[in-house]
Enzyme design. Structure first.
Site, PDB file in Angstrom:
ATOM      1  N   GLN A  53      -2.618 -12.248   7.641  1.00 61.81           N
ATOM      2  CA  GLN A  53      -2.754 -11.999   6.188  1.00 61.81           C
ATOM      3  C   GLN A  53      -1.969 -13.036   5.392  1.00 61.81           C
ATOM      4  O   GLN A  53      -2.452 -13.578   4.396  1.00 61.81           O
ATOM      5  CB  GLN A  53      -2.258 -10.584   5.875  1.00 61.81           C
ATOM      6  CG  GLN A  53      -2.152 -10.283   4.397  1.00 61.81           C
ATOM      7  CD  GLN A  53      -1.846  -8.822   4.137  1.00 61.81           C
ATOM      8  OE1 GLN A  53      -2.724  -7.988   4.151  1.00 61.81           O
ATOM      9  NE2 GLN A  53      -0.586  -8.503   3.872  1.00 61.81           N
TER      10      GLN A  53
ATOM     11  N   HIS B  55       9.206  -3.487   3.563  1.00 59.30           N
ATOM     12  CA  HIS B  55       8.867  -3.678   2.143  1.00 59.30           C
ATOM     13  C   HIS B  55      10.133  -3.921   1.328  1.00 59.30           C
ATOM     14  O   HIS B  55      10.155  -4.743   0.418  1.00 59.30           O
ATOM     15  CB  HIS B  55       8.189  -2.426   1.572  1.00 59.30           C
ATOM     16  CG  HIS B  55       6.898  -2.071   2.218  1.00 59.30           C
ATOM     17  ND1 HIS B  55       6.752  -0.978   3.038  1.00 59.30           N
ATOM     18  CD2 HIS B  55       5.682  -2.669   2.160  1.00 59.30           C
ATOM     19  CE1 HIS B  55       5.493  -0.894   3.445  1.00 59.30           C
ATOM     20  NE2 HIS B  55       4.822  -1.920   2.945  1.00 59.30           N
TER      21      HIS B  55
ATOM     22  N   LYS C 188       4.995  -9.898   9.409  1.00 61.66           N
ATOM     23  CA  LYS C 188       4.430  -8.922  10.359  1.00 61.66           C
ATOM     24  C   LYS C 188       2.904  -9.018  10.329  1.00 61.66           C
ATOM     25  O   LYS C 188       2.251  -8.964  11.359  1.00 61.66           O
ATOM     26  CB  LYS C 188       4.906  -7.525   9.981  1.00 61.66           C
ATOM     27  CG  LYS C 188       4.034  -6.451  10.515  1.00 61.66           C
ATOM     28  CD  LYS C 188       4.684  -5.567  11.468  1.00 61.66           C
ATOM     29  CE  LYS C 188       3.748  -4.493  11.933  1.00 61.66           C
ATOM     30  NZ  LYS C 188       2.775  -4.070  10.931  1.00 61.66           N
TER      31      LYS C 188
ATOM     32  N   MET D 134       0.853  -1.192   0.000  1.00 67.26           N
ATOM     33  CA  MET D 134       0.000   0.000   0.000  1.00 67.26           C
ATOM     34  C   MET D 134       0.889   1.242   0.000  1.00 67.26           C
ATOM     35  O   MET D 134       0.428   2.346   0.321  1.00 67.26           O
ATOM     36  CB  MET D 134      -0.933  -0.016   1.207  1.00 67.26           C
ATOM     37  CG  MET D 134      -1.891  -1.206   1.163  1.00 67.26           C
ATOM     38  SD  MET D 134      -3.427  -0.925   2.008  1.00 67.26           S
ATOM     39  CE  MET D 134      -2.854  -0.635   3.666  1.00 67.26           C
TER      40      MET D 134
HETATM   41  O1  PAF Z   1      -0.191  -5.734   3.489  1.00 67.25           O
HETATM   42  C1  PAF Z   1      -0.615  -4.810   2.763  1.00 67.25           C
HETATM   43  O2  PAF Z   1       0.048  -3.790   2.570  1.00 67.25           O
HETATM   44  C2  PAF Z   1      -1.974  -4.958   2.105  1.00 67.25           C
HETATM   45  O3  PAF Z   1      -2.875  -5.609   2.931  1.00 67.25           O
HETATM   46  C3  PAF Z   1      -1.899  -5.634   0.716  1.00 67.25           C
HETATM   47  C4  PAF Z   1      -1.441  -7.063   0.816  1.00 67.25           C
HETATM   48  C5  PAF Z   1      -0.985  -4.843  -0.195  1.00 67.25           C
HETATM   49  C6  PAF Z   1      -3.307  -5.637   0.093  1.00 67.25           C
HETATM   50  O4  PAF Z   1      -3.803  -4.353  -0.066  1.00 67.25           O
END
Ligand code: PAF
Length: 281
Positions: free
Chosen positions: A153, A37, A149, A30
């Site tokens: 998800q 990242h 983290k 995002m």
């Molecule tokens: O982890 C994230 O930044 C978001 O949940 C993702 C996987 C990019 C989906 O929008």
């Protein structure tokens, strides 16, 4: 490195790469990229011929009361980080490109998403799964990279890939921390100086729980209580959850007899932070 905003441009680029026989990695983000990242992009660059980074603040995964509007954004900085790390393409769509008028199809998982973060963010994982499924269909990567983290998800995406036969390898990458232990997160930018200091309680409390597990304690309630007691020493912290769950099913366990995820969510002021560790037997 190219930056494109349309699905068509991504498809055309990936088609060219495929004709050259090149492998493709995807790092969904995002934006407002940080070292966490960057570690995903580095790994993707090392393991694939070409890497696509998506930068999209996905409205579908935010409830109306959440921080969609204030979520930090800095595309120029993100582009510089991606380019330096060796990414080949940034996909930076507008919401209208991802969700056309009349959009009405969703990926809704009936397991794994109800507990942990799903309890206080009931629509969150439907939004995450839907956007990630779309990104998978648009980019058709060989591999996709997600940080531990957001452990729930990661488990949810792995499950979705298996359920829906995406045929994509999901690569989970370790949590990247500040030197003082705070897990890197774009939301750390919301913290003022005092809150930033108070936020250290998350990693400290988890370390206490881990130490207890390492002494042989198997009682999940005792592990949770140790973590809760430690968090209670920080006046600025308000617990959302502290849980020990089976790392495969994300169901709470009473006794640690399999690999477990120890996960916490804590409000520091108005900012909700998460952190975790996986304990493998
Ligand atoms: O982890 C994230 O930044 C978001 O949940 C993702 C996987 C990019 C989906 O929008």
């Amino acid at each position: 490195m190219k930056i494109v905003e349309t699905i068509l441009e991504v498809r055309q680029q990936v088609k060219e790469w495929r004709m050259e026989g090149l492998s493709v990695g995807l790092v969904p983000t995002m934006g407002y990229l940080h070292e966490g990242h960057k570690s995903l992009i580095d790994r993707a660059v090392a393991e694939n011929d070409r890497v696509v980074v998506s930068v999209f603040v996905n409205p579908m995964q935010f409830a109306p009361s959440e921080d969609l509007e204030s979520y930090p954004r800095d595309m120029d900085r993100d582009a510089a980080i991606c380019e330096k790390a060796g990414a080949s393409l940034i996909f930076h769509p507008e919401p209208e490109e991802m969700y056309h008028e009349g959009f009405s199809s969703f990926v809704d998982m009936t397991t794994l998403t109800g507990g942990l973060c799903g309890k206080s963010r009931p629509i969150h994982f439907r939004g995450v799964c839907t956007v990630v499924a779309k990104l998978f269909n648009i980019v058709t990567p060989d591999r996709a990279y997600f940080g531990q983290k957001d452990a729930q998800q990661l488990a949810v995406i792995r499950h979705m890939v298996r359920d829906l036969d995406f045929g994509i390898e999901i690569v989970g990458c370790p949590i990247i921390r500040e030197e003082d232990g705070l897990a890197k997160s774009s939301r750390n930018t919301y913290l003022n100086v005092d809150e930033r200091q108070a936020a250290l309680i998350l990693s400290k409390a988890l370390a206490k729980g881990k130490a207890l597990l390492e002494t042989g304690e198997k009682d999940a309630a005792k592990i949770c209580q140790t973590i809760l007691d430690d968090i209670a020493t920080e006046p600025m912290a308000k617990v959302d959850y502290v849980e020990v769950v089976d790392w495969n099913t994300l169901e709470p366990v009473e006794t640690v007899a399999r690999d477990v995820l120890v996960a916490i969510a804590v409000f520091i002021g108005k900012t909700r932070l998460i952190d975790n560790f996986i304990y493998e037997l």
